[in-house]
Write a protein that holds these residues in place. Structure first.
Motif, mmCIF file in Angstrom:
data_model
loop_
_atom_site.group_PDB
_atom_site.id
_atom_site.type_symbol
_atom_site.label_atom_id
_atom_site.label_comp_id
_atom_site.label_asym_id
_atom_site.label_seq_id
_atom_site.Cartn_x
_atom_site.Cartn_y
_atom_site.Cartn_z
ATOM 1 N N GLY A 150 -16.161 -2.201 13.212
ATOM 2 C CA GLY A 150 -14.757 -2.272 12.852
ATOM 3 C C GLY A 150 -14.460 -1.462 11.596
ATOM 4 O O GLY A 150 -15.342 -0.833 11.030
ATOM 5 N N ALA A 151 -13.201 -1.471 11.226
ATOM 6 C CA ALA A 151 -12.799 -0.769 10.016
ATOM 7 C C ALA A 151 -11.824 -1.664 9.262
ATOM 8 O O ALA A 151 -11.130 -2.481 9.859
ATOM 9 C CB ALA A 151 -12.129 0.550 10.360
ATOM 10 N N VAL A 152 -11.782 -1.510 7.960
ATOM 11 C CA VAL A 152 -10.886 -2.333 7.158
ATOM 12 C C VAL A 152 -10.206 -1.449 6.127
ATOM 13 O O VAL A 152 -10.787 -0.512 5.606
ATOM 14 C CB VAL A 152 -11.651 -3.520 6.507
ATOM 15 C CG1 VAL A 152 -12.780 -3.038 5.647
ATOM 16 C CG2 VAL A 152 -10.722 -4.403 5.720
ATOM 17 N N ASP A 153 -8.932 -1.751 5.913
ATOM 18 C CA ASP A 153 -8.125 -0.933 5.018
ATOM 19 C C ASP A 153 -7.204 -1.856 4.230
ATOM 20 O O ASP A 153 -6.837 -2.924 4.704
ATOM 21 C CB ASP A 153 -7.311 0.062 5.864
ATOM 22 C CG ASP A 153 -6.401 0.902 5.008
ATOM 23 O OD1 ASP A 153 -6.918 1.548 4.086
ATOM 24 O OD2 ASP A 153 -5.190 0.913 5.260
ATOM 25 N N LEU A 154 -6.875 -1.455 3.036
ATOM 26 C CA LEU A 154 -6.086 -2.335 2.190
ATOM 27 C C LEU A 154 -4.898 -1.566 1.623
ATOM 28 O O LEU A 154 -5.043 -0.433 1.187
ATOM 29 C CB LEU A 154 -6.984 -2.844 1.063
ATOM 30 C CG LEU A 154 -6.474 -3.970 0.174
ATOM 31 C CD1 LEU A 154 -7.656 -4.818 -0.267
ATOM 32 C CD2 LEU A 154 -5.761 -3.441 -1.032
ATOM 33 N N GLN A 155 -3.745 -2.182 1.678
ATOM 34 C CA GLN A 155 -2.570 -1.574 1.067
ATOM 35 C C GLN A 155 -1.951 -2.599 0.141
ATOM 36 O O GLN A 155 -1.975 -3.791 0.422
ATOM 37 C CB GLN A 155 -1.536 -1.204 2.132
ATOM 38 C CG GLN A 155 -1.988 -0.078 3.029
ATOM 39 C CD GLN A 155 -1.064 0.090 4.201
ATOM 40 O OE1 GLN A 155 0.119 -0.226 4.111
ATOM 41 N NE2 GLN A 155 -1.595 0.564 5.304
ATOM 42 N N SER A 156 -1.404 -2.120 -0.939
ATOM 43 C CA SER A 156 -0.793 -3.053 -1.876
ATOM 44 C C SER A 156 0.317 -2.371 -2.643
ATOM 45 O O SER A 156 0.172 -1.234 -3.062
ATOM 46 C CB SER A 156 -1.844 -3.571 -2.848
ATOM 47 O OG SER A 156 -1.220 -4.306 -3.863
ATOM 48 N N LYS A 157 1.415 -3.096 -2.769
ATOM 49 C CA LYS A 157 2.472 -2.616 -3.653
ATOM 50 C C LYS A 157 2.584 -3.628 -4.769
ATOM 51 O O LYS A 157 2.688 -4.826 -4.501
ATOM 52 C CB LYS A 157 3.802 -2.535 -2.887
ATOM 53 C CG LYS A 157 3.971 -1.226 -2.160
ATOM 54 C CD LYS A 157 5.413 -1.093 -1.680
ATOM 55 C CE LYS A 157 5.501 -0.050 -0.590
ATOM 56 N NZ LYS A 157 6.492 -0.399 0.409
ATOM 57 N N PRO A 158 2.578 -3.184 -6.000
ATOM 58 C CA PRO A 158 2.663 -4.153 -7.100
ATOM 59 C C PRO A 158 3.913 -4.998 -6.941
ATOM 60 O O PRO A 158 5.000 -4.485 -6.667
ATOM 61 C CB PRO A 158 2.762 -3.257 -8.338
ATOM 62 C CG PRO A 158 2.226 -1.936 -7.915
ATOM 63 C CD PRO A 158 2.496 -1.808 -6.455
ATOM 64 N N GLY A 159 3.734 -6.291 -7.073
ATOM 65 C CA GLY A 159 4.867 -7.205 -6.986
ATOM 66 C C GLY A 159 5.243 -7.590 -5.577
ATOM 67 O O GLY A 159 6.041 -8.493 -5.382
#
Lengths: 142, 809
Positions: B464-473
């Motif tokens: 599998g593959a894993v990815d992370l996205q984040s926007k502050p707040g």
């Protein structure tokens, strides 16, 4: 009877070796092996053992013996190892022998450290010495 | 003795399931405190455990569940309102029951326990149970009778005994007085009731439980309420059976063998003249395929099975850290292979804990930030393209990019210089690096050694593959892609140096055959790095024979790189990068059964496993990711793609880098990393248009901003005024289509020269902006361009130019 053990014997470069018989799953005739590129030299290839893929290890290489002449087809000793069945390639199969613990002597210090981990010692049989293999060690690739 | 053991075992299995359900139901209750259906079910579940524990003489268990079951009864009748105290007490009871069951499982006995605290807490919460029990009995009895269709048998006589229901059933079917013939009562009522009844009726023999009379009828009342629903069709319990997973695994193996035998027979049938064999072999083919699908299905489990524990986990965690978290789930029914379900359980749990512990803020902080004080944790699963996508998102604070950056530098994972260059997206994905943890203090849930790198390792281990996205707040979104199953996969069989290899079809994009002669110039060997121009795009080539170090010298074996042979290219994708695998022959696609490799060969990264072909011979399954890494298509090590690209730009990667060489203004040699290059294009000057004050061109349905090296590298104020507005002549422009941070832009260069592999030793520092440093590449001094800086410069100067997303994104 309590200190008697049964060994399956086989030859490698005219030396007699023995593996505790309950460790042996079966002995099969040599069949074509699938070579594995990039594998360590000890790995001769992969074998289809009734639908199971079993790795075949060349015992001669494992024991630092000269390679088997090309005209000699090896025999396959399928043994139970820690990670499943492993096929060990030997020259030919000998008898099944019963030995007593009294005839056992540990491997001499003069053997290399690597070999001493594989060869536990010898049983002094009437006519020759039988090298006792540590199956789990013999199935390890270093 | 054996029988008794079996009964205990069955009791344990059943009770664990019941407890899981109880967890779920109690949490549902918190949301809908007045749902009588759920209350009845909660009661019944506790009651069932109590009943059986009495039967099996587990007295402590009986005592705990005895006080525990009264509470839901009161709640259902509106005698008490559900509040947090009651829920907590009931959940605590569930935990205690679990502990006792675990002790029974491990030692066969309940062990020395003192649960008086819990018992008195439960008793204190319920007030006056006796009175309620008595009030309830007649009403219950009537309902029972109605269900049994015998209205003349009043509830009054059944109320004298806890087993009132089964007796009323029996008195109709047969004049037997004892409540032990369950099968008869089932004829009158419904299968559902029989199942529920079975356990309560056992309680009669257990003295410990007889004391529970006042509340026992309530259980039946719950049953009765279910009658109309249950009568409509057999309940889930009747339609399912419990199986040993070992048996399924065995079946799966056998089907694997059958698939192999089928392949063999098909091969034989196709090669023989015997027409009589053809029809049965085709039938065999069909049946095998269906059987395979069926057996695969038995191993498929809804992902909800592991998710169901999360609401409880989240609730406890949230209470522990004083937060409010709502769990939302979508796609619980999405199925995947049992082995995979088990493999993703720990990483998922970790992510959920992370989200609650670190992601979601305390209510007061959330309110201050203008958010709903109750945080949201969403789990989403869906099928897409033969894979399962799982998303875990929260609406918490998001990742603190500055902190991650500092932490990564502080821990020596990246250099400060690199850190400055990473984009936000690259920064957040740094948390997957081994040895990374931003948790400043070790709390109950974090800092216990299970880091995000372990999550990544786990997921990658199962393909599998894993990815992370984040926007502050705004929170964090973690997205995983998991294959459906690992046991039987479609694969392309190729031959290299006379041996067959299987390439999993998941990573296969297309097959290209380059005929000898005219087409031959599609493959260019530049400085030892072969590339193929696939529709204008440079595809790095990997020769399987060379990677495996086989066959090159073997006489009689077809060599792939001789001039008079056609070249077979298998275009593959690994971790978002494409490359061409050159093989001797492309054979066929086949369903293969993946057999694991023994530990002796596990360390060879180019193999994913082995399989047995139709002719009984063993073939190796190639690991496309391992192959790409081994041949440096992907940067070695485990860093993520973007990070790898960033490192390439920073020029700190230890190994050699592939670079595109070109000439810029004044014939100066320049280079950019090949990794950033999407395509090489020749764009006629006539197709260049102006948009605002920048050059753009229409490129594959998008607007592609063009940046001229000559201008980007000069101080702008030194340019003659008006020069930038001038459109280019009709001459062809050589354009490197570069991709950085999912933005595409065209770099207009004077001439594209070469693709080389070189170590990037900075030999002299940069002399102007937009250049990282100068090196000697291919005997010439070459400037390595700082692509992000070029982009930034372009954006500052030309504010109209929004970032254009590449079509791959």
């Amino acid at each position: 009877m309590n200190n008697a053990r049964q060994f399956c014997t086989f030859y490698l470069d005219h030396l007699l070796f023995g593996v505790e018989s309950q460790k042996i799953q079966e002995v099969v005739t040599y069949r074509e092996l699938r070579p594995v590129p990039l594998a360590p030299p000890v790995v001769s290839g992969l074998m289809n053992l009734r639908g199971q893929v079993v790795v075949a290890l060349e015992l001669r290489r494992q024991l630092e013996l000269p390679d088997r002449p090309a005209h000699l087809p090896p025999v396959c000793l399928v043994v139970h190892a820690a990670g499943g069945a492993v096929c060990l390639l030997a020259d030919e199969v000998g008898n099944v022998v019963d030995v007593e613990d009294e005839t056992f002597e540990p491997a001499p210090e003069t053997l290399s450290r690597r070999l001493r981990s594989v060869i536990l010692g010898v049983h002094k049989l009437e006519h020759e010495l039988m090298h006792v293999l540590d199956t789990d060690e013999a199935c390890e690739v270093h | 003795m054996n029988d008794a053991d079996d009964i205990v075992k069955e009791f344990l299995v059943e009770s664990y399931e019941n407890l899981d359900r109880l967890d779920r139901e109690l949490l549902q209750l918190e949301k809908n405190p007045n749902d009588r259906e759920i209350l009845a079910s909660v009661f019944r579940t506790i009651h069932t455990i109590k009943g059986t524990s009495g039967f099996l003489a587990f007295n402590q268990l009986g005592a705990v569940t005895h006080v525990g079951e009264s509470l839901p009864g009161l709640l259902r009748d509106g005698q008490k309102a559900l509040d947090r105290d009651i829920t907590n007490a009931l959940l605590a009871m569930v935990d205690t029951v679990r502990q006792i069951l675990a002790s029974i499982e491990a030692t066969g006995g309940e062990g020395e326990r003192n649960d008086d605290g819990l018992i008195s807490r439960l008793t204190r919460l319920q007030g006056i149970p006796e009175a309620v029990g008595k009030m309830e009995a007649p009403r219950e009895g009537k309902a029972t009778a109605a269900a049994a269709g015998a209205s003349e048998i009043g509830g009054a006589e059944s109320s004298h005994s806890g087993a009132g229901r089964s007796e009323s059933g029996n008195s109709m079917a047969a004049n037997s007085k004892a409540g032990n013939t369950k099968s008869e009562s089932s004829e009158v009522s419904s299968p559902r009731i029989t199942l529920e009844e079975a356990k309560p009726s056992r309680t009669l023999s257990a003295p410990a439980v007889v004391a529970a009379q006042p509340t026992a009828p309530a259980a039946e009342a719950g049953d009765v309420q279910r009658v109309p629903q249950a009568a409509a069709g057999p309940s889930a319990a009747d339609r399912t059976i419990r199986l040993d997973v070992g048996l399924l695994d065995q079946l799966m193996n056998l089907v694997g063998e059958l698939v192999l035998a089928r392949n063999q027979i098909l091969q034989f049938a196709n090669s023989t003249e015997e027409s009589g064999l053809l029809v049965p072999s085709q039938r065999l083919d069909l049946i095998t395929t269906e059987l395979q699908e069926g057996v695969m299905k038995t191993r498929m489990q809804p992902i909800g099975n592991i998710w169901s524990k999360f609401p409880r986990t989240v609730r406890d965690l949230a209470l522990g850290c004083g937060k409010q978290v709502r769990v939302e789930m979508e796609g619980q029914e999405t199925e995947l292979d049992k082995t995979l379900i088990e493999a993703i359980k720990d990483p998922l749990t970790h992510l959920v804990r992370n989200a609650v512990d670190h992601g979601i803020e305390r209510p007061e902080v959330r309110q201050a930030a203008g958010k709903n004080p109750e945080g949201r944790l969403a789990l989403r699963a869906f099928h897409e393209g033969g894979q399962v996508n799982i998303e875990i998102s929260d609406d918490g604070a998001g990742l603190d990019q500055e902190r991650i950056r500092n932490k990564a530098v502080q821990k020596g994972l990246i250099s400060a210089e690199q850190a400055g260059r990473l984009t936000d997206r690259e920064i957040v994905n740094l948390v997957f690096l081994p040895g990374f943890s931003t948790a400043e203090k070790v709390t109950n849930v974090s800092g216990r050694g299970v880091g995000m790198d372990v999550v990544k390792t786990y997921i990658e281990k199962i393909g599998g593959a894993v990815d992370l996205q984040s926007k502050p707040g705004e929170g964090v979104l973690v997205r995983m892609k998991i294959p459906l199953t690992l046991a039987i996969i479609p694969a392309l069989i190729v031959t290299s140096a006379g041996e067959r290899y299987a390439v999993p079809q998941v990573s296969l994009l297309e097959l290209v055959r380059v005929e000898p002669g005219a087409e031959r110039k599609g493959i260019e060997m530049i400085h030892g790095a072969p590339v193929y121009r696939l529709r204008g795009r440079l595809l790095p080539l990997v020769y399987l024979n060379r990677e495996l170090q086989v066959g090159v010298e073997r006489p009689g074996v077809k060599r792939c790189d001789t001039d008079n042979q056609a070249v077979n290219i298998v275009v593959l994708e690994a971790d978002g990068r494409q490359f061409g695998l050159v093989v001797d022959e492309i054979n066929d696609t086949e369903e293969i059964v993946v057999k694991p490799l023994s530990k002796h060969l596990k360390s060879i990264s180019v193999y994913a496993g082995a399989t047995i072909m139709g002719d009984g011979k063993v073939a190796l399954i190639l690991d496309v990711l391992g192959l790409a890494k081994g041949s440096r298509i992907l940067a070695e090590g485990r860093e993520h793609n973007q990070v790898g690209a960033a490192e390439a730009m920073a020029g700190v990667a230890n190994g050699k880098q592939k670079l595109v060489l070109f000439t810029g203004p004044g014939g100066a040699r320049m280079a950019v990393p090949l990794e950033l290059l999407a395509r090489l294009e020749n764009i006629p000057g006539t197709q260049v248009e102006r948009s605002g004050n920048q050059w753009v061109t229409q490129y594959r349905g998008q607007i592609l901003p063009l940046i001229r090296v000559s201008h980007a590298l000069e101080e702008r104020r030194h340019l003659p005024p008006g020069d930038d507005v001038q459109l280019p002549t009709t001459a062809m422009l050589q354009v490197l289509v570069l991709e950085h941070e999912r933005q595409s832009f065209g770099l207009v260069v004077d001439q594209i020269l070469d693709i080389v592999e070189s170590t990037l030793e900075p030999q002299s520092p940069a002399t102007r902006a937009g250049v990282l440093h100068s090196s000697v590449i291919a005997d010439r001094v070459t400037e390595l361009l700082d692509v992000p800086a070029l982009l930034r410069a372009g954006e500052q100067y030309e504010p109209v130019m929004g970032p254009i997303r590449s079509e791959e994104s």
